[in-house]
Write an enzyme that holds these catalytic residues in place. Structure first.
Site, PDB file in Angstrom:
ATOM      1  N   HIS A  50     -12.116 -34.173 -50.446  1.00  0.00           N
ATOM      2  CA  HIS A  50     -11.552 -34.129 -49.040  1.00  0.00           C
ATOM      3  C   HIS A  50     -10.755 -35.267 -48.608  1.00  0.00           C
ATOM      4  O   HIS A  50     -10.269 -36.110 -49.635  1.00  0.00           O
ATOM      5  CB  HIS A  50     -13.131 -34.607 -48.385  1.00  0.00           C
ATOM      6  CG  HIS A  50     -13.932 -33.574 -48.266  1.00  0.00           C
ATOM      7  ND1 HIS A  50     -15.200 -33.564 -47.430  1.00  0.00           N
ATOM      8  CD2 HIS A  50     -13.886 -32.072 -48.684  1.00  0.00           C
ATOM      9  CE1 HIS A  50     -15.774 -32.252 -47.498  1.00  0.00           C
ATOM     10  NE2 HIS A  50     -14.892 -31.477 -48.339  1.00  0.00           N
ATOM     11  N   GLU A  52     -10.700 -38.228 -47.176  1.00  0.00           N
ATOM     12  CA  GLU A  52     -11.066 -39.635 -47.271  1.00  0.00           C
ATOM     13  C   GLU A  52     -10.938 -39.829 -48.803  1.00  0.00           C
ATOM     14  O   GLU A  52     -10.586 -41.078 -49.147  1.00  0.00           O
ATOM     15  CB  GLU A  52     -12.546 -39.595 -46.755  1.00  0.00           C
ATOM     16  CG  GLU A  52     -12.727 -39.468 -45.367  1.00  0.00           C
ATOM     17  CD  GLU A  52     -13.184 -38.088 -44.868  1.00  0.00           C
ATOM     18  OE1 GLU A  52     -12.464 -37.123 -45.592  1.00  0.00           O
ATOM     19  OE2 GLU A  52     -14.036 -37.862 -44.084  1.00  0.00           O
ATOM     20  N   ALA A 156       3.869  -5.689 -31.759  1.00  0.00           N
ATOM     21  CA  ALA A 156       5.291  -5.694 -30.880  1.00  0.00           C
ATOM     22  C   ALA A 156       5.223  -4.305 -30.009  1.00  0.00           C
ATOM     23  O   ALA A 156       4.874  -3.541 -30.131  1.00  0.00           O
ATOM     24  CB  ALA A 156       6.227  -5.490 -31.902  1.00  0.00           C
ATOM     25  N   TRP A 172      11.113  -0.477 -35.839  1.00  0.00           N
ATOM     26  CA  TRP A 172      12.290  -1.162 -35.180  1.00  0.00           C
ATOM     27  C   TRP A 172      11.989  -1.391 -33.562  1.00  0.00           C
ATOM     28  O   TRP A 172      12.860  -1.084 -32.843  1.00  0.00           O
ATOM     29  CB  TRP A 172      13.611  -0.442 -35.332  1.00  0.00           C
ATOM     30  CG  TRP A 172      13.848   0.166 -36.763  1.00  0.00           C
ATOM     31  CD1 TRP A 172      14.011   1.350 -37.284  1.00  0.00           C
ATOM     32  CD2 TRP A 172      13.618  -0.644 -38.010  1.00  0.00           C
ATOM     33  NE1 TRP A 172      14.191   1.487 -38.684  1.00  0.00           N
ATOM     34  CE2 TRP A 172      13.813   0.260 -39.412  1.00  0.00           C
ATOM     35  CE3 TRP A 172      13.259  -1.971 -38.279  1.00  0.00           C
ATOM     36  CZ2 TRP A 172      13.703  -0.124 -40.389  1.00  0.00           C
ATOM     37  CZ3 TRP A 172      13.328  -2.401 -39.648  1.00  0.00           C
ATOM     38  CH2 TRP A 172      13.527  -1.331 -40.635  1.00  0.00           C
ATOM     39  N   ARG A 186       1.339 -14.344 -41.922  1.00  0.00           N
ATOM     40  CA  ARG A 186       0.502 -13.925 -42.826  1.00  0.00           C
ATOM     41  C   ARG A 186       0.151 -14.887 -43.993  1.00  0.00           C
ATOM     42  O   ARG A 186      -1.023 -14.623 -44.596  1.00  0.00           O
ATOM     43  CB  ARG A 186       1.190 -12.652 -43.474  1.00  0.00           C
ATOM     44  CG  ARG A 186       1.298 -11.411 -42.814  1.00  0.00           C
ATOM     45  CD  ARG A 186       2.094 -10.348 -43.351  1.00  0.00           C
ATOM     46  NE  ARG A 186       2.079  -9.135 -42.678  1.00  0.00           N
ATOM     47  CZ  ARG A 186       2.912  -7.652 -42.860  1.00  0.00           C
ATOM     48  NH1 ARG A 186       3.451  -7.854 -44.099  1.00  0.00           N
ATOM     49  NH2 ARG A 186       2.677  -6.928 -42.143  1.00  0.00           N
ATOM     50  N   THR A 198      -2.159   2.940 -39.199  1.00  0.00           N
ATOM     51  CA  THR A 198      -0.942   2.152 -39.461  1.00  0.00           C
ATOM     52  C   THR A 198      -0.676   2.401 -41.034  1.00  0.00           C
ATOM     53  O   THR A 198       0.643   2.659 -41.206  1.00  0.00           O
ATOM     54  CB  THR A 198      -1.231   0.907 -39.158  1.00  0.00           C
ATOM     55  OG1 THR A 198      -1.582   0.720 -37.934  1.00  0.00           O
ATOM     56  CG2 THR A 198      -0.131  -0.224 -39.626  1.00  0.00           C
ATOM     57  N   ASP A 202       3.141   3.708 -41.176  1.00  0.00           N
ATOM     58  CA  ASP A 202       4.216   2.718 -41.453  1.00  0.00           C
ATOM     59  C   ASP A 202       4.164   2.634 -43.001  1.00  0.00           C
ATOM     60  O   ASP A 202       5.165   2.076 -43.506  1.00  0.00           O
ATOM     61  CB  ASP A 202       3.700   1.492 -40.798  1.00  0.00           C
ATOM     62  CG  ASP A 202       3.878   1.534 -39.342  1.00  0.00           C
ATOM     63  OD1 ASP A 202       4.187   2.451 -38.650  1.00  0.00           O
ATOM     64  OD2 ASP A 202       3.438   0.324 -38.814  1.00  0.00           O
ATOM     65  N   LEU A 289      -6.706  -2.440 -32.601  1.00  0.00           N
ATOM     66  CA  LEU A 289      -6.518  -3.624 -31.666  1.00  0.00           C
ATOM     67  C   LEU A 289      -7.389  -3.724 -30.501  1.00  0.00           C
ATOM     68  O   LEU A 289      -8.029  -4.650 -30.306  1.00  0.00           O
ATOM     69  CB  LEU A 289      -4.842  -3.985 -31.280  1.00  0.00           C
ATOM     70  CG  LEU A 289      -3.855  -4.090 -32.293  1.00  0.00           C
ATOM     71  CD1 LEU A 289      -2.596  -3.789 -32.001  1.00  0.00           C
ATOM     72  CD2 LEU A 289      -4.140  -5.728 -32.615  1.00  0.00           C
TER      73      LEU A 289
HETATM   74  C1  AOF Z   1     -14.602 -34.355 -44.527  1.00  0.00           C
HETATM   75  N1  AOF Z   1     -13.243 -34.209 -45.010  1.00  0.00           N
HETATM   76  O1  AOF Z   1     -11.405 -33.551 -45.746  1.00  0.00           O
HETATM   77  C2  AOF Z   1     -13.013 -32.089 -44.892  1.00  0.00           C
HETATM   78  C3  AOF Z   1     -14.321 -32.098 -44.399  1.00  0.00           C
HETATM   79  O2  AOF Z   1     -17.775 -27.753 -49.633  1.00  0.00           O
HETATM   80  P1  AOF Z   1     -17.098 -29.127 -49.184  1.00  0.00           P
HETATM   81  O3  AOF Z   1     -17.768 -30.174 -49.968  1.00  0.00           O
HETATM   82  O4  AOF Z   1     -15.588 -29.002 -49.302  1.00  0.00           O
HETATM   83  O5  AOF Z   1     -17.495 -29.377 -47.534  1.00  0.00           O
HETATM   84  C4  AOF Z   1     -16.929 -28.603 -46.588  1.00  0.00           C
HETATM   85  C5  AOF Z   1     -17.302 -28.944 -45.299  1.00  0.00           C
HETATM   86  O6  AOF Z   1     -16.855 -30.409 -45.197  1.00  0.00           O
HETATM   87  C6  AOF Z   1     -16.668 -28.357 -44.044  1.00  0.00           C
HETATM   88  O7  AOF Z   1     -17.400 -27.031 -43.756  1.00  0.00           O
HETATM   89  C7  AOF Z   1     -16.370 -29.319 -43.343  1.00  0.00           C
HETATM   90  O8  AOF Z   1     -17.707 -29.313 -42.572  1.00  0.00           O
HETATM   91  C8  AOF Z   1     -16.167 -30.482 -43.903  1.00  0.00           C
HETATM   92  N2  AOF Z   1     -14.856 -30.839 -43.918  1.00  0.00           N
HETATM   93  N3  AOF Z   1     -14.952 -33.042 -44.183  1.00  0.00           N
HETATM   94  O9  AOF Z   1     -15.074 -35.266 -44.167  1.00  0.00           O
HETATM   95  C9  AOF Z   1     -12.456 -33.408 -45.193  1.00  0.00           C
HETATM   96  N4  AOF Z   1     -12.334 -30.918 -45.398  1.00  0.00           N
HETATM   97 ZN    ZN Z   2     -16.110 -35.076 -46.541  1.00  0.00          ZN
END
Ligand code: AOF
Ligand code: ZN
Length: 349
Positions: A50, A52, A156, A172, A186, A198, A202, A289
């Site tokens: 994460h 942090e 479009a 086009w 995408r 489609t 297409d 859609l």
């Molecule tokens: C944070 N900091 O950078 C993110 C968070 O499966 P995990 O451990 O990666 O947890 C995913 C969950 O953590 C996600 O659903 C969301 O609630 C939280 N994301 N939290 O403190 C982060 N990416």
């Molecule tokens: Zn976290």
């Protein structure tokens, strides 16, 4: 003022995760000591550390952390998922203050992260740039509240409101730059979905070959399994899901999934959500859609209108919503609309 400045930096870092972390949110973290950034990080990939954790790892002198302020764009997570709880890390480091932009709507967090920090005696400030943080994670907020992927519908149309000619020829309408922009889009969503007409008329590849980034999972709606496998979407390496009302079957990269005719859009989205697909780009045709739009299962519409006219043909879907943004893409008019019902979920009130 200082808080906003550092939080904006954290939001900019978070946005680097677009197209890489879904269905997780994009999160950024900046660590500040005596007005100076001593470490920063962001959630770089799904399943990875994460924001942090990456920010703490980037700090050279860990001795400063106890006197530092953390700026995090989302409430720190309070449970062990694919990675450990960020609240454990923070309560151990016990920084002076943690500043948070938006609360985490994940039911496993949802305020508990903030409470745990406060309980540990850490000063917590919330709501700094909350609107920006929620808008950045519109996909995550809608997915968490609705238990389905975020749905972007895209098409479009001609100036006189047609999406294709009578014989389904839709070639086009929009220009080359608009089409390249679609390839960029995408790379930003987890899946791309079209109907069988489609595929038939297409014969698209449904890849993002004109833009760097990952290809989405390809999803086709073919109720009678009538199209066979001789089309471009069935080549290439990406997975293909074919939703139908006939049979379940697995054949190499191609998975056929049986759903009911009555609740098709609901069941398609439920299946995708259960498989970690956080967002879907629906690229047509008109019937597909309209099926999702009429079920209320759309969150954002991106509509190109070209100067060309067809006079007759297949009518484009209609949305009774005004555009939130409008711009010209080399002469094509691009309008962005949001579903007013689900916009509430990621727009700060
Ligand atoms: C944070 N900091 O950078 C993110 C968070 O499966 P995990 O451990 O990666 O947890 C995913 C969950 O953590 C996600 O659903 C969301 O609630 C939280 N994301 N939290 O403190 C982060 N990416
Ligand atoms: Zn976290």
């Amino acid at each position: 003022m200082q808080d906003e400045l550092f939080m904006q930096r954290a939001l900019d870092l978070a946005a680097r995760g677009l197209g890489r972390v879904s269905p997780n949110p994009m999160v950024g973290c900046v660590i500040v000591h005596e007005g100076k950034i001593i470490g920063e990080g962001w959630h770089r990939q799904f399943g990875g550390p994460h924001a942090e954790v990456n920010a703490v790892n980037a700090v050279a002198d860990k001795g400063l952390l106890a006197e530092a302020t953390f700026y995090v764009t989302l409430e720190p997570c309070s449970y062990q998922g694919k990675t450990p709880a960020c609240t454990d890390l923070l309560t151990k480091l016990k920084p002076q203050r943690v500043v948070v932009a938006a609360n985490d709507p994940n039911p496993q967090v949802n305020g508990r992260g903030l409470a745990m920090l406060r309980q540990a005696g850490i000063e917590v400030t919330t709501g700094v740039l909350a609107a920006g943080a929620m808008a950045l994670n519109k996909r995550f907020f809608v997915a968490m509240h609705r238990q389905r992927p975020y749905v972007v519908v895209k098409w479009a149309q001609t100036a006189d409101g047609f999406i294709a000619r009578k014989d389904y020829n839709a070639k086009w309408i929009s220009n080359a730059q608009s089409r390249q922009l679609v390839h960029k889009w995408r790379t930003e969503e987890d899946a791309i979905l079209v109907g069988f007409n489609t595929v038939k008329y297409d014969n698209p590849q449904l890849t993002a070959r004109d833009w760097p980034g990952r290809n989405p999972v390809r999803v086709i709606i073919d109720p009678t399994l009538g199209i066979g496998t001789d089309f471009n979407v069935f080549s290439g390496d990406e997975k293909v899901l074919v939703f139908n009302t006939v049979a379940d079957a697995q054949q190499g990269r191609v998975t056929r999934v049986k759903v009911s005719r009555e609740n098709m859009p609901d069941e398609v989205l439920a299946y995708l959500y259960a498989r970690d697909i956080g967002s879907v780009l629906i690229e047509g045709g008109a019937a597909t859609l309209t099926m999702f739009i009429n079920s209320g299962l759309w969150d954002e519409a991106r509509v190109f209108t070209a100067a060309t006219t067809f006079t007759e043909g297949i009518a484009a879907p209609e949305l009774a919503v005004g555009p939130a943004a409008e711009q010209s893409i080399a002469g094509d008019r691009l309008r962005i609309m949001y579903n007013p019902v689900t916009k509430e979920l990621w727009q700060k009130s």
